[in-house]
Design a protein around this motif. Structure first.
Motif, short mmCIF file in Angstrom:
data_model
loop_
_atom_site.label_atom_id
_atom_site.label_comp_id
_atom_site.label_asym_id
_atom_site.label_seq_id
_atom_site.Cartn_x
_atom_site.Cartn_y
_atom_site.Cartn_z
N LEU A 72 0.82 -1.21 0.00
CA LEU A 72 0.00 0.00 0.00
C LEU A 72 0.85 1.26 0.00
O LEU A 72 0.78 2.08 0.91
CB LEU A 72 -0.93 0.00 1.23
N ASN A 73 1.67 1.43 -1.01
CA ASN A 73 2.45 2.66 -1.11
C ASN A 73 1.77 3.63 -2.09
O ASN A 73 0.91 3.22 -2.88
CB ASN A 73 3.89 2.35 -1.53
N PRO A 74 2.12 4.92 -2.05
CA PRO A 74 1.42 5.91 -2.88
C PRO A 74 1.43 5.59 -4.37
O PRO A 74 0.46 5.90 -5.07
CB PRO A 74 2.18 7.20 -2.59
N SER A 75 2.49 4.96 -4.86
CA SER A 75 2.58 4.68 -6.30
C SER A 75 1.57 3.62 -6.74
O SER A 75 1.28 3.51 -7.94
CB SER A 75 3.99 4.21 -6.67
N ASN A 76 1.06 2.85 -5.80
CA ASN A 76 0.15 1.77 -6.15
C ASN A 76 -1.32 2.16 -6.05
O ASN A 76 -2.21 1.30 -6.16
CB ASN A 76 0.43 0.54 -5.30
N PHE A 77 -1.57 3.44 -5.84
CA PHE A 77 -2.93 3.97 -5.92
C PHE A 77 -2.93 5.05 -6.99
O PHE A 77 -2.32 6.11 -6.81
CB PHE A 77 -3.39 4.54 -4.58
N LEU A 78 -3.58 4.78 -8.11
CA LEU A 78 -3.62 5.74 -9.20
C LEU A 78 -4.90 6.57 -9.11
O LEU A 78 -6.00 6.02 -8.99
CB LEU A 78 -3.58 5.02 -10.55
N MET A 79 -4.73 7.87 -9.17
CA MET A 79 -5.86 8.78 -9.03
C MET A 79 -6.32 9.25 -10.41
O MET A 79 -5.52 9.73 -11.23
CB MET A 79 -5.46 10.00 -8.19
N VAL A 80 -7.61 9.10 -10.68
CA VAL A 80 -8.23 9.56 -11.92
C VAL A 80 -9.45 10.38 -11.53
O VAL A 80 -10.50 9.83 -11.22
CB VAL A 80 -8.63 8.39 -12.84
N LYS A 81 -9.28 11.70 -11.49
CA LYS A 81 -10.32 12.62 -11.02
C LYS A 81 -10.73 12.20 -9.61
O LYS A 81 -9.92 12.19 -8.71
CB LYS A 81 -11.49 12.63 -12.00
N ARG A 82 -11.96 11.79 -9.41
CA ARG A 82 -12.42 11.39 -8.07
C ARG A 82 -12.53 9.88 -7.94
O ARG A 82 -13.34 9.36 -7.17
CB ARG A 82 -13.77 12.04 -7.76
N ARG A 83 -11.69 9.18 -8.69
CA ARG A 83 -11.68 7.72 -8.62
C ARG A 83 -10.26 7.25 -8.35
O ARG A 83 -9.31 7.89 -8.77
CB ARG A 83 -12.19 7.12 -9.93
N VAL A 84 -10.14 6.13 -7.64
CA VAL A 84 -8.81 5.61 -7.32
C VAL A 84 -8.74 4.15 -7.74
O VAL A 84 -9.70 3.39 -7.57
CB VAL A 84 -8.50 5.76 -5.80
N TRP A 85 -7.59 3.77 -8.29
CA TRP A 85 -7.35 2.40 -8.72
C TRP A 85 -6.21 1.82 -7.89
O TRP A 85 -5.13 2.42 -7.81
CB TRP A 85 -6.95 2.36 -10.20
N ALA A 86 -6.43 0.67 -7.27
CA ALA A 86 -5.36 -0.04 -6.55
C ALA A 86 -4.69 -0.99 -7.53
O ALA A 86 -5.33 -1.91 -8.05
CB ALA A 86 -5.94 -0.82 -5.37
N VAL A 87 -3.41 -0.76 -7.81
CA VAL A 87 -2.71 -1.53 -8.83
C VAL A 87 -1.49 -2.23 -8.23
O VAL A 87 -1.14 -2.04 -7.07
CB VAL A 87 -2.27 -0.62 -10.00
N ASP A 88 -0.84 -3.06 -9.06
CA ASP A 88 0.39 -3.77 -8.70
C ASP A 88 0.18 -4.71 -7.52
O ASP A 88 0.81 -4.58 -6.48
CB ASP A 88 1.51 -2.76 -8.40
N TRP A 89 -0.68 -5.68 -7.73
CA TRP A 89 -0.95 -6.67 -6.68
C TRP A 89 0.11 -7.78 -6.75
O TRP A 89 -0.17 -8.90 -7.17
CB TRP A 89 -2.35 -7.24 -6.87
N ALA A 90 1.31 -7.45 -6.34
CA ALA A 90 2.40 -8.41 -6.42
C ALA A 90 2.50 -9.30 -5.17
O ALA A 90 3.09 -10.37 -5.23
CB ALA A 90 3.73 -7.68 -6.62
N TRP A 91 1.96 -8.85 -4.02
CA TRP A 91 2.11 -9.58 -2.77
C TRP A 91 0.77 -9.91 -2.11
O TRP A 91 0.63 -9.76 -0.90
CB TRP A 91 2.94 -8.75 -1.78
N PRO A 92 -0.25 -10.33 -2.82
CA PRO A 92 -1.52 -10.63 -2.16
C PRO A 92 -1.40 -11.86 -1.27
O PRO A 92 -0.72 -12.82 -1.61
CB PRO A 92 -2.46 -10.89 -3.34
N THR A 93 -2.05 -11.80 -0.12
CA THR A 93 -2.02 -12.94 0.80
C THR A 93 -3.37 -13.06 1.51
O THR A 93 -4.25 -12.21 1.38
CB THR A 93 -0.91 -12.79 1.86
N ARG A 94 -3.46 -14.10 2.32
CA ARG A 94 -4.64 -14.35 3.14
C ARG A 94 -4.23 -14.18 4.60
O ARG A 94 -3.37 -14.91 5.09
CB ARG A 94 -5.13 -15.78 2.88
N GLY A 95 -4.81 -13.21 5.28
CA GLY A 95 -4.39 -12.97 6.65
C GLY A 95 -5.39 -12.16 7.44
O GLY A 95 -6.57 -12.03 7.06
#
Length: 214
Positions: free
Chosen positions: A82-105
């Motif tokens: 969850l670093n700033p580069s992995n949230f892309l802002m498009v007007k009033r919408r945000v995209w969470a990108v670069d899911w390289a480390w997804p886990t179950r916890g």
């Protein structure tokens, strides 16, 4: 993702193009409400079948015992990057990108990682935790689990700095971790005494740290 094709030794993925900018985690940034909402939305996602075996264990080698490691177990889908580069802002919408480390916890982990990133971006620990308080997963977290997580990250990043002393961003994360553990009253004795030993838990203290899922 719009489509995927698998043929012989190739796996090709087609993604929508997002023309946005990196988010800003600084205090008073107008991006923060959208980022927090996005993390809350991630926390409400159902755990995909493929993630059933992705048990979060990256902190295990930094905790004092197995009982502490269990504090980070859970059945929630976690992004964990969850670093700033992995949230892309498009007007009033945000995209969470670069899911390289997804886990179950445990559900609180993503909100806790946000706290750490906000401190690194200039927030006080108190201000950073107030943002996390908007998330149900944070409000329901056991305080001892958050304490262990904060101390864990300190050990992890100090060990990382030992390996890569030239990486300024790692040093910044150490500073953020130190501020957070001091705020929560769980700074290890070796830190408070000024010891330079890294990755070493102090007597009577517990902690954990983050590393990449193996």
């Amino acid at each position: 993702m719009l489509w995927d094709v698998e043929a012989e030794d190739w796996l090709v993925l087609g993604f929508e193009v997002v023309d946005g900018r990196s988010s800003d985690f600084a205090p008073d940034s107008p991006d923060l409400p959208l980022v927090v909402d996005s993390i809350g939305e991630i926390g409400r996602l159902s755990l995909p079948r493929i993630a059933q075996d992705w048990t979060e264990t990256r902190w295990d080698r930094f905790v004092s015992d197995g009982a502490e490691a269990e504090l980070f177990r859970g059945d929630s889908l976690l992004c964990t990057d969850l670093n700033p580069s992995n949230f892309l802002m498009v007007k009033r919408r945000v995209w969470a990108v670069d899911w390289a480390w997804p886990t179950r916890g445990a559900r609180f982990i993503d909100p806790a990682l946000l706290v750490l990133q906000l401190i690194a971006a200039g927030h006080t620990p108190d201000s950073a935790e107030k943002w996390a308080e908007q998330l149900t997963a944070w409000r329901e977290a056991a305080p001892q689990a958050v304490d262990a997580f904060a101390a864990a990250n300190l050990r992890m990043y100090r060990a990382a700095v030992d390996r890569k002393p030239e990486a300024d961003w790692l040093k910044a994360m150490v500073d953020a971790c130190q501020a957070w553990t001091e705020y929560r009253g769980v700074a290890p004795d070796w830190l408070m005494s000024g010891s330079r030993r890294t990755g070493e838990p102090s007597p009577g203290r517990t902690g954990a740290v983050v590393g990449r899922r193996q």
